[in-house]
Scaffold this motif. Sequence first.
Motif, PDB file in Angstrom:
ATOM      1  N   ALA A   1      -7.360  10.058  -8.624  1.00  0.00           N
ATOM      2  CA  ALA A   1      -6.180   9.982  -7.747  1.00  0.00           C
ATOM      3  C   ALA A   1      -5.057   9.234  -8.451  1.00  0.00           C
ATOM      4  O   ALA A   1      -3.881   9.565  -8.299  1.00  0.00           O
ATOM      5  CB  ALA A   1      -6.548   9.302  -6.436  1.00  0.00           C
TER       6      ALA A   1
ATOM      7  N   MET B   1     -12.117  11.470   4.650  1.00  0.00           N
ATOM      8  CA  MET B   1     -11.593  12.153   3.456  1.00  0.00           C
ATOM      9  C   MET B   1     -10.509  13.151   3.846  1.00  0.00           C
ATOM     10  O   MET B   1      -9.522  13.313   3.126  1.00  0.00           O
ATOM     11  CB  MET B   1     -12.724  12.868   2.694  1.00  0.00           C
ATOM     12  N   ASP B   2     -10.682  13.813   4.998  1.00  0.00           N
ATOM     13  CA  ASP B   2      -9.637  14.755   5.454  1.00  0.00           C
ATOM     14  C   ASP B   2      -8.316  14.019   5.630  1.00  0.00           C
ATOM     15  O   ASP B   2      -7.263  14.499   5.222  1.00  0.00           O
ATOM     16  CB  ASP B   2     -10.032  15.413   6.791  1.00  0.00           C
TER      17      ASP B   2
ATOM     18  N   TYR C   1      -7.482  11.191   4.258  1.00  0.00           N
ATOM     19  CA  TYR C   1      -7.046  10.742   2.928  1.00  0.00           C
ATOM     20  C   TYR C   1      -6.246  11.848   2.225  1.00  0.00           C
ATOM     21  O   TYR C   1      -5.149  11.618   1.710  1.00  0.00           O
ATOM     22  CB  TYR C   1      -8.269  10.332   2.085  1.00  0.00           C
ATOM     23  N   PHE C   2      -6.800  13.080   2.235  1.00  0.00           N
ATOM     24  CA  PHE C   2      -6.113  14.184   1.540  1.00  0.00           C
ATOM     25  C   PHE C   2      -4.823  14.581   2.252  1.00  0.00           C
ATOM     26  O   PHE C   2      -3.870  15.012   1.620  1.00  0.00           O
ATOM     27  CB  PHE C   2      -7.058  15.380   1.365  1.00  0.00           C
ATOM     28  N   LYS C   3      -4.807  14.436   3.574  1.00  0.00           N
ATOM     29  CA  LYS C   3      -3.580  14.725   4.316  1.00  0.00           C
ATOM     30  C   LYS C   3      -2.466  13.760   3.869  1.00  0.00           C
ATOM     31  O   LYS C   3      -1.339  14.170   3.607  1.00  0.00           O
ATOM     32  CB  LYS C   3      -3.864  14.535   5.817  1.00  0.00           C
TER      33      LYS C   3
ATOM     34  N   LEU D   1      -2.382  12.145   1.057  1.00  0.00           N
ATOM     35  CA  LEU D   1      -2.068  12.371  -0.358  1.00  0.00           C
ATOM     36  C   LEU D   1      -1.247  13.654  -0.545  1.00  0.00           C
ATOM     37  O   LEU D   1      -0.230  13.657  -1.234  1.00  0.00           O
ATOM     38  CB  LEU D   1      -3.369  12.457  -1.171  1.00  0.00           C
ATOM     39  N   ASN D   2      -1.672  14.737   0.090  1.00  0.00           N
ATOM     40  CA  ASN D   2      -1.036  16.028  -0.181  1.00  0.00           C
ATOM     41  C   ASN D   2       0.223  16.253   0.643  1.00  0.00           C
ATOM     42  O   ASN D   2       1.189  16.820   0.151  1.00  0.00           O
ATOM     43  CB  ASN D   2      -2.036  17.165   0.043  1.00  0.00           C
TER      44      ASN D   2
ATOM     45  N   ASN E   1      -0.756   7.833  -2.139  1.00  0.00           N
ATOM     46  CA  ASN E   1      -2.138   7.648  -2.538  1.00  0.00           C
ATOM     47  C   ASN E   1      -2.657   6.301  -2.052  1.00  0.00           C
ATOM     48  O   ASN E   1      -2.286   5.257  -2.578  1.00  0.00           O
ATOM     49  CB  ASN E   1      -2.269   7.746  -4.067  1.00  0.00           C
TER      50      ASN E   1
END
Length: 429
Positions: A25, A361-362, A364-366, A368-369, A374
């Motif tokens: 990351a 994690m979902d 987290y990625f939301k 991040l993306n 981050n």
Amino acid sequence: MKRNEPVLSKRGAKLLENSQPLVEAHFKSESDPWCKYSNPNGYINLGTAENHLVYDLLEPVLNKNPELEALHTHYGPLYGLDSLRHAMSGYLTKMTGAPVKKDQIVTASGSSAIIDMLMYCLCDSGDGVIIPAPYYAGFDHDLKGRSNVEPIPVVLKPENGYKITQEAMQETLVQARMRQIKVKALLIASPNNPLGKVYDEDTLKLLLNFATEQKLELISDELYAQSVFGDATYQSFWKLAHESGKNIHLVYGFAKDFGLSGFKTGFLVTNSERVLHAMRELSYFAPVSNATQKILENLISDKKFMQEFFKENRKRLKHAFEVLSSALNKEDIPHYKASAGFFAWLDLREYLASEDEDAEMDLYFKLLNEGKVNLSPGQLFHGSEPGYFRLCFARPDEMLKESVKRIASVLKDVPKVDKKIQPKVVKLG
Ligand SMILES: Cc1ncc(COP(=O)(O)O)c(C=O)c1O
């Protein structure tokens, strides 16, 4: 003709299974970094434990000529130049409040290298090390990476600010022994990463006595000793162990308190001759270049500069935490009150679709993306409950404000589950 892939050893093949999500990351977000003017849609990396607030202070001293001599162009003691270890003995004696001798110090290329080497010296493959959790994610890699040592988290409760208790320590040890794991050591980051917490004297004594009674080696990673900015007071395990004549292995380095993570220089300070000797043997494989050592020696030898540097660093860390905390409060994002290090521990449990690590994690990625921020998900630190995130706040004000705006805008679209989370800023136990 197709090239044959090399056949790895069992140990080498095992390394292929390792992954370092924090490192991945880090490089993803650093490849397209945010800048208010030139790249307003870039990533904001608040996942890496680095201090970005002090380079202007260090620059003049770092760029002073370190007075390299012919001898520095040749091999020196690979466990550290005499002159650097001499300067470090003075520095660490002051920092810990108890005498540190030059010949109790081993230098290596980073504190991670020191912990890896310690594991190699103290543990056999499959042995365990207990660590109060949540704990710094890199410990997993340091323990398992080469020596196949099992990290055993001590599960602590968020409700009482992750207070370390005798019962929790005992329970963890009993459980590990029931699993036939030979527990060799107790490892702790004090002050703590990821909680930004400073342990009080009672907690230090509890851990020191526990380690002695249970015949565990106590390893204290005190990388954030000079980065205490809250109302707590740092105390070193080195001093307590010295006063009570107990074993202690202290880890220190330049990566955090000095903001010099790129210099990759760490130290072990031990009161065991045997450990010292074994570590010196291993330092052959992870030494620090003489030029880097001389620059660092120069830095810590300037006592007046050091004193002002730490004072200013603490002021800046305190300010950054306050800026962050007030921005989070405005958006009703609960978090723990940090008093050391670079870390805010965010409580985003209300935003998890379900109470599990996949949902964490979902989210987290939301973030991040979609938000291009981050953070680090709590599961990497072995927190007892999903939904917590670590945010590294040693960053400029504008970056912190922009990141909270982005986090809030992502969270706005996530259905909230009522967890009755109060108050907004939680006290650590
Ligand atoms: C508690 C702790 N120990 C060790 C390290 C690694 O230090 P180094 O870069 O010197 O290997 C870190 C880095 O985040 C840390 O937070």
